[in-house]
Scaffold this motif. Structure first.
Motif, short mmCIF file in Angstrom:
data_model
loop_
_atom_site.label_atom_id
_atom_site.label_comp_id
_atom_site.label_asym_id
_atom_site.label_seq_id
_atom_site.Cartn_x
_atom_site.Cartn_y
_atom_site.Cartn_z
N ARG A 57 4.15 -8.50 10.27
CA ARG A 57 3.95 -7.37 9.36
C ARG A 57 5.19 -6.48 9.44
NH1 ARG A 57 1.03 -10.62 8.02
NH2 ARG A 57 -1.22 -10.57 7.66
N PHE A 58 5.49 -5.78 8.33
CA PHE A 58 6.80 -5.15 8.21
C PHE A 58 6.71 -3.67 7.85
CE2 PHE A 58 6.94 -9.64 7.14
CZ PHE A 58 7.85 -10.09 8.07
N ASP A 59 7.72 -2.92 8.33
CA ASP A 59 7.79 -1.48 8.09
C ASP A 59 8.48 -1.15 6.78
OD1 ASP A 59 7.06 -0.19 10.95
OD2 ASP A 59 8.20 -2.02 11.24
N CYS A 60 9.39 -2.01 6.35
CA CYS A 60 10.15 -1.76 5.12
C CYS A 60 10.36 -3.08 4.39
CB CYS A 60 11.50 -1.11 5.45
SG CYS A 60 12.45 -0.63 3.99
N ILE A 61 9.95 -3.12 3.12
CA ILE A 61 10.13 -4.31 2.30
C ILE A 61 10.99 -3.96 1.10
CG2 ILE A 61 8.96 -6.01 0.84
CD1 ILE A 61 6.60 -5.89 2.76
N LEU A 62 12.05 -4.72 0.92
CA LEU A 62 12.99 -4.54 -0.19
C LEU A 62 13.12 -5.88 -0.87
CD1 LEU A 62 15.71 -2.82 2.03
CD2 LEU A 62 14.14 -1.60 0.52
N THR A 63 12.79 -5.97 -2.16
CA THR A 63 12.80 -7.29 -2.76
C THR A 63 12.92 -7.25 -4.27
OG1 THR A 63 11.63 -9.43 -2.75
CG2 THR A 63 10.28 -7.45 -3.01
N ASN A 64 13.45 -8.33 -4.81
CA ASN A 64 13.53 -8.57 -6.25
C ASN A 64 12.95 -9.96 -6.49
OD1 ASN A 64 14.14 -8.86 -8.94
ND2 ASN A 64 16.36 -9.01 -8.66
N PRO A 65 11.63 -10.05 -6.68
CA PRO A 65 11.03 -11.37 -6.90
C PRO A 65 11.63 -12.06 -8.11
CG PRO A 65 9.34 -9.71 -6.53
CD PRO A 65 10.64 -8.99 -6.72
N GLY A 91 4.00 1.71 6.28
CA GLY A 91 5.23 1.07 5.82
C GLY A 91 5.52 1.41 4.37
N ARG A 92 6.73 1.10 3.92
CA ARG A 92 7.15 1.43 2.56
C ARG A 92 7.81 0.23 1.91
NH1 ARG A 92 10.14 4.20 6.38
NH2 ARG A 92 12.41 3.86 6.43
N ALA A 93 7.78 0.21 0.57
CA ALA A 93 8.33 -0.93 -0.17
C ALA A 93 9.00 -0.46 -1.44
CB ALA A 93 7.22 -1.93 -0.50
N ALA A 94 10.02 -1.21 -1.86
CA ALA A 94 10.67 -1.03 -3.16
C ALA A 94 10.79 -2.41 -3.77
CB ALA A 94 12.05 -0.39 -3.00
N VAL A 95 10.21 -2.58 -4.97
CA VAL A 95 10.13 -3.89 -5.60
C VAL A 95 10.69 -3.82 -7.02
CG1 VAL A 95 8.61 -5.83 -6.12
CG2 VAL A 95 7.98 -4.22 -4.31
N VAL A 96 11.61 -4.72 -7.34
CA VAL A 96 12.15 -4.81 -8.70
C VAL A 96 11.19 -5.67 -9.53
CG1 VAL A 96 14.10 -5.54 -10.13
CG2 VAL A 96 14.51 -4.63 -7.83
N VAL A 108 9.75 -0.27 -8.48
CA VAL A 108 8.52 0.43 -8.12
C VAL A 108 8.55 0.72 -6.62
CG1 VAL A 108 6.00 0.28 -8.08
CG2 VAL A 108 7.27 -0.71 -9.99
N PHE A 109 8.36 1.98 -6.26
CA PHE A 109 8.39 2.42 -4.86
C PHE A 109 6.98 2.84 -4.43
CE2 PHE A 109 12.53 3.23 -6.70
CZ PHE A 109 13.46 2.98 -5.70
#
Length: 488
Positions: A245-253, A292-297, A344-345
């Motif tokens: 499991r992760f604290d920060c997710i940064l991704t562009n699926p 945790g936080r995420a930013a997704v394209v 989207v954050f």
């Protein structure tokens, strides 16, 4: 650094006549660069798999030796085995292979700064993406956009000893590299302390990709930065996730719907859909730690797809869906020129109350490679509006983006209550308040490719809705048939 890229890239054109394409060429450089740098660092390799052995061999035996080295290294435990897993030589002509080996041997790579080595490598990736075009999106997300997202998200492993950063669709590792570079900038070159530095090197950066080549390139890209990440080869959506499991997710699926023929059979997915991007959102909800936080394209069609509202309703219940950045047209030029997308954050652990949206698209000239390239200025005002809190909890106000100031200008920053979002069925694409005057000018109309992409997106959405209706009808027909059978 530029000279290195130009030399290597110039030789690529020579190899094109030998049947080696852009992607194959970069992959072969990956294999050879690793051997060269391992030799410079005195890293012990399996017998007769080292750089001097390869460098000092010539003639017809060189190709056979290279094939044998790749095979042996692919069986080696650890990162060597990961990088060389199922590696194959693309060289048929020993003269061309010898020339590339000599070209790489001219540079002492470990004497260059880490950033310079990585920039040379990433420069090749960018050239491959821009010149290969078709399918290049899997290799490269615009670095300017990645860096802006990372500055907002502040992926800082110093927060606690278990801090982990992940990109579940990592491609060649652009987000992970940028996250590490941000840390190096914050620490003025890496003043971390021995234990923290060791943890950052081995236990902080994670990723996954479906295709072997991008994963291999990501491993090498991160290795050039001095990291040994854990990057898994596998299907992020259709396979069960690990326990990490992760604290920060940064991704562009990956964009598009190719390969998404059926909904994944996963217990942790509340909404059954074959929309890949919506399934990535559900996957992120699973693997993101509380707090945790995420930013997704995400492309526009993901925000208005038939089941988008259902997925984002669940997301807003479990997470603070605090920010949406509407990206300029042509952001992914030249890789996926017609795609319109958003970032989207959100932060997990407390429900959404207010969604802030920044419109960096309306009345902004479309991005082009030469005349109007994407720059940091396109996102400077957004970063100011986002604020210093990576979880999106900084004090915000609409006047942070005044009508007559800023790089883009205009009333681009607005907030909407959760009730307003719910009133529009959580369709985030429906919040548009700026009149895009450029679209009224025929000279400023989007390119035909973009108009075609929009039309396809709308048709895909219509098809999804029709399939949902058909499913309901089929279920109703089966239910009626069963009732008739019971009566009979």
């Amino acid at each position: 650094m530029t000279d290195i890229v130009q030399k290597l890239w110039g030789f690529c054109h020579t190899l094109r006549h030998d049947g080696v394409d852009y992607g194959d060429y970069i992959e072969q450089i990956t294999f050879l660069l690793f051997l060269k740098m391992a030799d410079e660092r005195a890293v012990e390799l399996p017998k007769e798999c080292d750089w001097p052995t390869l460098r000092d061999t010539s003639g017809t035996g060189l190709v056979d030796l290279y094939v044998d080295i790749l095979r042996k290294l692919g069986r080696t435990p650890g990162i060597l085995g990961d990088i060389y897993a199922e590696a194959q030589s693309r060289f048929n002509n020993p003269v061309n292979l010898k020339r590339l080996i000599n070209l790489i041997d001219e540079t002492e790579w470990t004497t260059l700064g880490v950033d310079v080595k990585a920039e040379a490598y990433e420069g090749l990736l960018e050239k491959a993406a821009s010149e290969g075009k078709k399918g290049a999106g899997q290799y490269f997300t615009p670095r300017v956009l990645i860096q802006s997202i990372v500055r907002c998200m502040k992926p800082d492993p110093r927060a606690h000893r278990e801090f982990k950063i992940c990109d579940p669709a990592c491609g060649t590792g652009g987000f992970l590299v940028a996250a590490y570079e941000w840390l190096m900038h914050e620490t003025k070159g890496g003043a971390l302390g021995r234990e923290t530095a060791k943890r950052v090197r081995h236990k902080t950066y994670f990723g996954q990709d479906l295709v072997a080549r991008p994963r291999r390139l990501a491993l090498m890209n991160l290795f050039l930065h001095g990291l040994e990440p854990k990057i898994v080869l596998g299907d992020t959506i259709y396979e069960a996730p690990s326990s990490d499991r992760f604290d920060c997710i940064l991704t562009n699926p990956p964009f598009g719907t190719r390969g998404a023929n059926q909904a994944p059979d996963r217990d942790d997915f509340t909404i059954a859909t074959n929309n890949k991007q919506l399934n990535f959102v559900q996957h992120i909800l699973t693997i993101l730690k509380p707090g945790g936080r995420a930013a997704v394209v995400l492309p526009d069609n993901c925000l208005f797809a038939d089941q988008a509202g259902e997925v984002f309703k669940i997301l807003a219940e479990d997470c603070d869906l605090h920010t949406v950045l509407r990206l300029p047209r042509g952001t992914f030029t030249p890789y996926s020129q017609g795609v319109k997308a958003n970032v989207v954050f959100f932060a997990k652990g407390y429900p959404a109350e207010t969604v802030w949206i920044y419109d960096a698209r309306s009345n902004v000239p479309g991005i082009t490679k030469k005349d109007r390239p994407l720059t940091g200025g396109h996102f400077a005002e957004f970063e100011h509006c986002y604020g210093a809190d990576p979880n999106g909890r900084a004090k915000r106000k609409a006047k942070d983006s005044p009508p007559d100031k800023g790089y883009l200008g205009g009333d681009r920053w607005r907030s909407f209550s959760l009730a307003e979002v719910e009133g529009r069925d959580f369709k985030l694409d429906s919040f548009k308040w700026l009149k895009d005057e450029s679209l009224e000018d025929a000279d400023e109309l989007p390119p035909a490719e973009e108009l075609t992409t929009d039309a396809i997106s709308e048709l895909e959405g219509a098809v999804e809705e029709l399939n949902a209706v058909l499913a309901l009808l089929e279920n109703g027909t089966r239910a009626n048939a069963k009732r008739r059978e019971r009566r009979a």
